[in-house]
Write a protein that holds these residues in place. Structure first.
Motif, PDB file in Angstrom:
ATOM      1  N   ASP A  44      41.775  43.177  36.787  1.00  0.00           N
ATOM      2  CA  ASP A  44      40.467  42.823  36.217  1.00  0.00           C
ATOM      3  C   ASP A  44      40.536  41.615  35.299  1.00  0.00           C
ATOM      4  O   ASP A  44      39.705  41.450  34.425  1.00  0.00           O
ATOM      5  N   ASP A  45      41.546  40.788  35.496  1.00  0.00           N
ATOM      6  CA  ASP A  45      41.658  39.584  34.683  1.00  0.00           C
ATOM      7  C   ASP A  45      41.994  38.421  35.601  1.00  0.00           C
ATOM      8  O   ASP A  45      41.125  37.860  36.227  1.00  0.00           O
ATOM      9  N   PHE A  46      43.259  38.115  35.740  1.00  0.00           N
ATOM     10  CA  PHE A  46      43.622  36.957  36.536  1.00  0.00           C
ATOM     11  C   PHE A  46      44.795  37.215  37.478  1.00  0.00           C
ATOM     12  O   PHE A  46      45.291  36.321  38.119  1.00  0.00           O
ATOM     13  N   GLN A  47      45.245  38.458  37.588  1.00  0.00           N
ATOM     14  CA  GLN A  47      46.340  38.808  38.492  1.00  0.00           C
ATOM     15  C   GLN A  47      45.846  39.823  39.510  1.00  0.00           C
ATOM     16  O   GLN A  47      45.087  40.726  39.162  1.00  0.00           O
ATOM     17  N   PHE A 107      51.448  38.291  45.603  1.00  0.00           N
ATOM     18  CA  PHE A 107      51.061  38.420  44.208  1.00  0.00           C
ATOM     19  C   PHE A 107      50.354  37.125  43.831  1.00  0.00           C
ATOM     20  O   PHE A 107      50.893  36.037  44.029  1.00  0.00           O
ATOM     21  N   VAL A 108      49.140  37.236  43.298  1.00  0.00           N
ATOM     22  CA  VAL A 108      48.352  36.066  42.922  1.00  0.00           C
ATOM     23  C   VAL A 108      48.123  36.121  41.418  1.00  0.00           C
ATOM     24  O   VAL A 108      47.628  37.117  40.891  1.00  0.00           O
ATOM     25  N   CYS A 109      48.502  35.057  40.754  1.00  0.00           N
ATOM     26  CA  CYS A 109      48.304  34.947  39.316  1.00  0.00           C
ATOM     27  C   CYS A 109      47.699  33.576  39.061  1.00  0.00           C
ATOM     28  O   CYS A 109      48.391  32.559  39.196  1.00  0.00           O
ATOM     29  N   GLU A 110      46.406  33.576  38.765  1.00  0.00           N
ATOM     30  CA  GLU A 110      45.628  32.353  38.612  1.00  0.00           C
ATOM     31  C   GLU A 110      45.779  31.507  39.873  1.00  0.00           C
ATOM     32  O   GLU A 110      45.388  31.945  40.928  1.00  0.00           O
ATOM     33  N   ASP A 111      46.387  30.328  39.783  1.00  0.00           N
ATOM     34  CA  ASP A 111      46.519  29.465  40.958  1.00  0.00           C
ATOM     35  C   ASP A 111      47.862  29.593  41.666  1.00  0.00           C
ATOM     36  O   ASP A 111      48.110  28.919  42.665  1.00  0.00           O
TER      37      ASP A 111
END
Length: 171
Positions: A46-49, A62-66
């Protein structure tokens, strides 16, 4: 890859085995929402990951921001990796015990190279995760003294002034 195929792979792991995975967030149940690239979001903080399954390739990322990194080349290998990680996660000492943790980490890395060589790559999720745990920047906040959490008292300089009920005389 449709939601039912994804859930068929994830359901036996849900929730306990997935909760052992080293990523923040909630592991979701179908129906899965798609990210902007059309991949199924299976875990979201629920944030950026978040964790996605590529519906065309079946890979787990795994996606963390860009930034994106490979967790597993396919859902089938993801299931095997979760199992391998779970056995290590339950038995592993924390990174504060460098020798034992290093041995456990090397054991997992060896298993990963056999299970899914692309996921064992140097810039992929598992490599980045274990590198972060073994870096000098890692701090286990549970090991910090409670005193360190408190803010130091500041000297306002009032200590040298006489109080309102004190009087001083000039001789």
């Amino acid at each position: 890859m449709n939601d039912s195929r994804i859930w068929a792979a994830l359901e036996p792991l849900h929730p306990s085995a997935l909760e052992d995975m080293p990523m923040d967030g909630t592991w979701l149940k179908p129906p899965y929402h798609n990210d902007p690239a059309g991949r199924a979001v299976v875990c979201n903080d629920d944030d950026f990951q978040f964790v996605v399954v590529d519906r065309k390739k079946g890979s787990v990322l795994f996606v963390c921001e860009d930034d994106e990194s490979l967790i597993a080349s396919s859902l089938d290998t993801f299931v095997r990796i979760v199992s391998a990680w779970g056995s290590i996660d339950r038995d592993a000492p924390g990174p504060e015990d460098d020798e034992e943790f290093s041995a456990v980490r090397k054991s997992f890395e060896s298993q990963l190279k056999v299970l899914d060589p692309p996921a064992a790559g140097p810039n992929e999720f598992w490599s980045l995760y274990t590198e972060e745990l073994t870096s000098d920047d890692y701090v286990d906040f549970d090991d910090l003294d409670d005193d360190e959490d408190e803010e130091p008292e500041t000297d306002t300089g009032d200590n040298d002034r006489p109080g309102a009920d004190e009087s001083f005389s000039v001789a």
